[in-house]
Design an enzyme around this catalytic site. Structure first.
Site, PDB file in Angstrom:
ATOM      1  N   ARG A   1      34.270  57.324 -10.867  1.00  0.00           N
ATOM      2  CA  ARG A   1      33.235  57.908 -10.433  1.00  0.00           C
ATOM      3  C   ARG A   1      33.943  59.292  -9.748  1.00  0.00           C
ATOM      4  O   ARG A   1      33.564  60.456  -9.805  1.00  0.00           O
ATOM      5  CB  ARG A   1      32.372  57.360  -9.331  1.00  0.00           C
ATOM      6  CG  ARG A   1      31.606  56.218  -9.910  1.00  0.00           C
ATOM      7  CD  ARG A   1      30.398  55.863  -8.861  1.00  0.00           C
ATOM      8  NE  ARG A   1      29.828  54.546  -9.597  1.00  0.00           N
ATOM      9  CZ  ARG A   1      30.061  53.035  -9.092  1.00  0.00           C
ATOM     10  NH1 ARG A   1      31.388  53.105  -8.526  1.00  0.00           N
ATOM     11  NH2 ARG A   1      29.405  52.345  -9.781  1.00  0.00           N
TER      12      ARG A   1
ATOM     13  N   ARG B   1      43.700  55.362  -1.455  1.00  0.00           N
ATOM     14  CA  ARG B   1      44.017  54.633  -0.414  1.00  0.00           C
ATOM     15  C   ARG B   1      45.767  54.977  -0.502  1.00  0.00           C
ATOM     16  O   ARG B   1      46.456  55.220  -1.212  1.00  0.00           O
ATOM     17  CB  ARG B   1      44.000  53.167  -0.916  1.00  0.00           C
ATOM     18  CG  ARG B   1      42.684  52.591  -1.044  1.00  0.00           C
ATOM     19  CD  ARG B   1      42.448  52.184   0.645  1.00  0.00           C
ATOM     20  NE  ARG B   1      40.763  51.482   0.334  1.00  0.00           N
ATOM     21  CZ  ARG B   1      39.758  52.516   0.738  1.00  0.00           C
ATOM     22  NH1 ARG B   1      39.751  53.493   0.682  1.00  0.00           N
ATOM     23  NH2 ARG B   1      38.452  51.817   0.901  1.00  0.00           N
TER      24      ARG B   1
ATOM     25  N   GLU C   1      47.112  53.664   9.328  1.00  0.00           N
ATOM     26  CA  GLU C   1      46.213  54.359   9.883  1.00  0.00           C
ATOM     27  C   GLU C   1      45.622  53.916  11.310  1.00  0.00           C
ATOM     28  O   GLU C   1      45.615  52.637  11.295  1.00  0.00           O
ATOM     29  CB  GLU C   1      44.945  54.651   8.800  1.00  0.00           C
ATOM     30  CG  GLU C   1      45.408  55.210   7.809  1.00  0.00           C
ATOM     31  CD  GLU C   1      44.220  55.505   6.788  1.00  0.00           C
ATOM     32  OE1 GLU C   1      42.998  55.435   7.164  1.00  0.00           O
ATOM     33  OE2 GLU C   1      44.264  55.871   5.712  1.00  0.00           O
TER      34      GLU C   1
ATOM     35  N   HIS D   1      41.503  60.563   7.224  1.00  0.00           N
ATOM     36  CA  HIS D   1      40.463  59.953   6.467  1.00  0.00           C
ATOM     37  C   HIS D   1      39.325  60.304   6.304  1.00  0.00           C
ATOM     38  O   HIS D   1      38.315  59.727   6.870  1.00  0.00           O
ATOM     39  CB  HIS D   1      40.718  58.410   6.873  1.00  0.00           C
ATOM     40  CG  HIS D   1      40.260  57.407   5.820  1.00  0.00           C
ATOM     41  ND1 HIS D   1      41.059  56.306   5.449  1.00  0.00           N
ATOM     42  CD2 HIS D   1      39.486  57.393   4.936  1.00  0.00           C
ATOM     43  CE1 HIS D   1      40.602  55.282   4.506  1.00  0.00           C
ATOM     44  NE2 HIS D   1      39.531  56.355   3.957  1.00  0.00           N
TER      45      HIS D   1
END
Length: 314
Positions: free
Chosen positions: A156, A232, A261, A280
């Site tokens: 997508r 990712r 993170e 992010h």
């Protein structure tokens, strides 16, 4: 009433809406709850709503004796032991589609920012270092228009990036697990790496994609190429990327995700002026995050009622 555990505060009205249907226990802090907190509270819960920062492994699932559904506030599910949950007849639901456009927008923002040195220019002005007037060779960047965009993964988000690339008259090539009916050329991975002026990573994280882009593969990129990742962090071997940047084997990178993170304050990526870093932010719009909360809560409620959720991991 159903008993539900929510591991993070959510935007909008949806925790309140859920409280009309269930008894809700909520972690109130902005940082992730410790695993021990989840385990100590999940035993009597029929539903749990988590985010990508909470790892739902066998220990947590085994601690949840009455669990019927794990609803994750994310499109990725690599933080959940989906196979074991299904073995325990526990539904796993997620929030795809809704964050596609927001993430694709950010990817193009990162692409343009690193190509045209926007962040570098901003830092120059704020540091009081813009001492000379305009001259022809100052802070030259890479033209996006008519360049070659390589997309690694044509799901997508990859298709949404492709749509935006058409507005820049870019040549688009892609590599994916399967071919798609899209206006782009399917190529093998080596060709993608060799021919891309901008390589955008949009694949899921799994056993096949973990550290997919290592030193060997990154070395196949052009020296004038830019790497953009908002999927990712662990898809790229971050240590190898640092080595590639130190050796000037690519022109730069723009990263929204990282292997760890938050990244450390002394992470070597921070030293490179040709690297744009964001914390992010892929789905970080008011509209998208509230819609994600709505879907995650509705997935939870529908599953608890024995009805079909909006999005179930199959």
């Amino acid at each position: 009433m159903y008993k539900v555990l929510i591991t993070r505060k959510l935007p909008g009205k949806w925790v309140h809406e859920l409280s009309q249907e269930a008894e809700v226990e909520l972690w109130e802090e902005d940082y992730p709850p410790p695993k021990s907190w989840i385990i100590s509270r999940v035993a009597d819960k029929e539903g749990i709503l988590v985010t990508l920062t909470e790892r739902v492994d066998r220990e947590i699932i085994d601690s949840a004796k009455r669990l019927k559904v794990i609803s994750t506030y994310s499109v990725g599910v690599d933080h959940i032991d989906v196979a074991y949950a299904k073995e325990r007849n526990i539904k796993v639901t997620y929030t795809p589609e809704v964050l596609t456009d927001a993430t694709a927008d950010l990817i193009f923002g990162l692409l343009i920012a690193v190509a045209r040195r926007i962040v570098e220019g901003d830092k120059v002005i704020r540091a009081g270092q813009w001492s000379l007037p305009w001259f022809p060779t100052y802070m030259l960047g890479k033209e996006v228009n008519h360049s070659t965009l390589g997309i690694l993964g044509m799901g997508r988000i990859g298709q949404a990036v492709l749509k935006r690339a058409k507005g820049f008259d870019m040549r688009v090539i892609y590599h994916s697990r399967k071919r798609h009916e899209v206006e782009a050329e399917f190529v093998d991975l080596d060709t993608l790496l060799r021919e891309s002026d901008f390589l955008v990573v949009t694949v899921d994280l799994n056993k096949e994609t973990y550290h997919l882009l290592d030193y060997e593969k990154l070395s196949k990129l052009k020296r004038t190429a830019f790497l953009i990742n908002a999927s990712r962090g662990a898809v790229i071997n971050q240590q190898d990327l640092v080595k590639i940047l130190k050796e000037n084997k690519i022109a730069g990178a723009a990263l929204d995700v990282f292997e760890k993170e938050p990244i450390d304050k002394d992470d070597p990526l921070i030293q490179f002026p040709n690297v744009v870093l964001t914390p992010h932010l892929g789905s970080a719009t008011v509209e998208t995050r509230e819609r994600m909360a709505e879907i995650a809560v509705k997935n939870l409620i529908l599953s608890l009622k024995g009805e079909r959720p909006l999005y179930e991991v199959t």
